[in-house]
Write an enzyme that holds these catalytic residues in place. Sequence first.
Site, PDB file in Angstrom:
ATOM      1  CD  GLU A   1      -2.855   0.767   2.559  1.00 31.82           C
ATOM      2  OE1 GLU A   1      -3.890   1.441   2.664  1.00 31.82           O
ATOM      3  OE2 GLU A   1      -2.510  -0.097   3.410  1.00 31.82           O
TER       4      GLU A   1
ATOM      5  CB  CYS B   1      -4.600  -2.382   4.024  1.00 30.79           C
ATOM      6  SG  CYS B   1      -3.814  -2.624   5.648  1.00 30.79           S
TER       7      CYS B   1
ATOM      8  CE  LYS C   1      -7.505   0.569   3.389  1.00 30.75           C
ATOM      9  NZ  LYS C   1      -6.305   0.942   4.175  1.00 30.75           N
TER      10      LYS C   1
END
Length: 651
Positions: free
Chosen positions: A46, A170, A115
């Site tokens: 990330e 994540c 995300k």
Amino acid sequence: MKYGFIKVATAIPEVKIADTKFNLEAIEKQIVMAEGQGVEIIVFPEFCITGYTCQDLFRQQLLLDDSEHAMMMLLDFTRQLDIITIVGIPVCVGPLLLNCAAVVQHGKIIGIVPKTYLPNYAEFYEKRWFTSARDLCPTQIHYAGQTILVTPARQIFRTDDGVKFGIEICEDIWAPIPPSNALTLAGVEIMFNLSASTEQIGKHHYLESLLAQQSARTISAYVYSSCGFGESSQDVVFGGNAFIYENGTQIAKAERFSLDPQLVIGEVDIEKLRTERRSNTTFVNAQKDMYVDPIGGVLPEKTYINCLPKENLEREFTLTRKINPQPFIQSSNMEDACEEVFNIQVMGLAKRLLHTNCQKVVLGVSGGLDSTLALLVCVRAFDKLKLDRKGILGVTMPGFGTTDRTRKNAIELMEELGVDIKEIDIAPSVIQHLKDIDHDIDVHDSTYENAQARERTQILMDLANKYGGMVIGTGDLSELALGWCTYNGDHMSMYAVNGSVPKTLVRHLVTYVADISDNEKVAEALRDIVDTPISPELTPADEEGKIQQKTEDFVGPYELNDFFLYYFLRHGFQPSKIYFLATQAFGSKYEGAEIKKWLYNFLSRFFKHQFKRSCLPDGPKVGTVSLSPRGDWRMPSDANSTNWLAEIEQL
């Protein structure tokens, strides 16, 4: 792809916070390394372009501009490369700043994935800078010299080989319902995760469990890359975790807390995942619950994105992942695995004894591996039911080929275990039988051998009738696969405790009991049984009384046969792939010609002897592979093996 494998990589590059030029050079080095090793898709952590812990620097226009410029340089760098690269970048969409993954190939941005779940607790406060994908409307932006659609829709990427992959970032995987659930049900086979997960006591093991479970639950591969050394020295530490999972099994991992950059490469078996999904009806039903068409992959707010075709010549394929030569022996803790198998066998037998109100079992004990395992299961079952071990009648039936070694081991073992013992010499009755059917006793053919096997089974059945008992079968899974049993001889029993235990596992189980036994004589007998060559002992021994008839001389090494059986039955692989995997698993132990010979023999026998498996007695299933006609394997007895054997001949 080659043999259904696609080579992927997860990278942990060297990083300097907010130094996009340095970070880009580090990323490019690893791309070159991966491309040189034939990697098709590589994923980085990330925010690998900027560093994850830039904090309020993400509000600085210079950092955002530098990040975009680095992306332009990356596009130029990858212009002549086939490899698909996934990197983490900040992307502005109007007034929104998004935490994104960019998919790059041949100098083009194939797609940008924002995300979804932004952690905003404990040490994480991403909502201070970023907006969730859920707050985004599909918008076209001009970024790094290209016009790109940035959308909250689930994006499915497809390689020119037809492999579908998706992306999580994540926290997405930590959510109660991760995006990968919908993506995999819509057809995604590999999930890539760009992460920046901090280290805490106990968190690492939880992370491994989380990734393994998600990979297994979605019958997919999961490729994970997280920040490493250099990311932070402030309030948190990033250990550098990189993993590759395939259907719950860890294929490869990085060294944790390494100071050096890492590149973890592994091959994902797409064919295995596809066959597993086809055979798992629960997966298809779950697709319906998610309003997904199993064929078309229909999903609300879903977008297909095709990657670019390869331009360079195909490289020679090299398999780097380790192939276990004993796929039935996969546990890292064999003591626990053996104990579990024993308990399954014991519980099955105990239930059958209680159901039939039977307190007497009869079994032939030859001093070989299979009958020894069956005897040990009977002893445990009787102990569990608090029955007298004298209710176990172990019958040793020496014949023309019985050696002193096996007879001695059988008797000593039964004596030490405290079971009832009976010895019956079958030679006189078999001699009479051969006379009755006018068969020359000096002709040691299948009639000669099977007459002994059927005589033994008749004795056991009649003794069971006499004492009101139950005949316990001793034959194992490997013998059933090969048809290495006498029809209506050792093929038949009233309950078969070893029917789904392959020979390689039988050896482990007997060794395990020897290791934990507090009776030294029992342990000694068991170890000698394990060391004794496997034989039906149906033809006379040599002048020194040693076994001449060795089973593996006729059917091939059991470790090879069990390997063939696992991949043929468990995954439905074609012979050419099984052959390839065997050459990788066994290395120089067997020449390619020998593997080919025994694979041909295995498949020929497997098809030819299905009629024996169509009428097997009941027995407990202990693993993922079983040949029971009532559940796991239903095959016509007259199925033709021509196409399978023809493929082997072309190898």
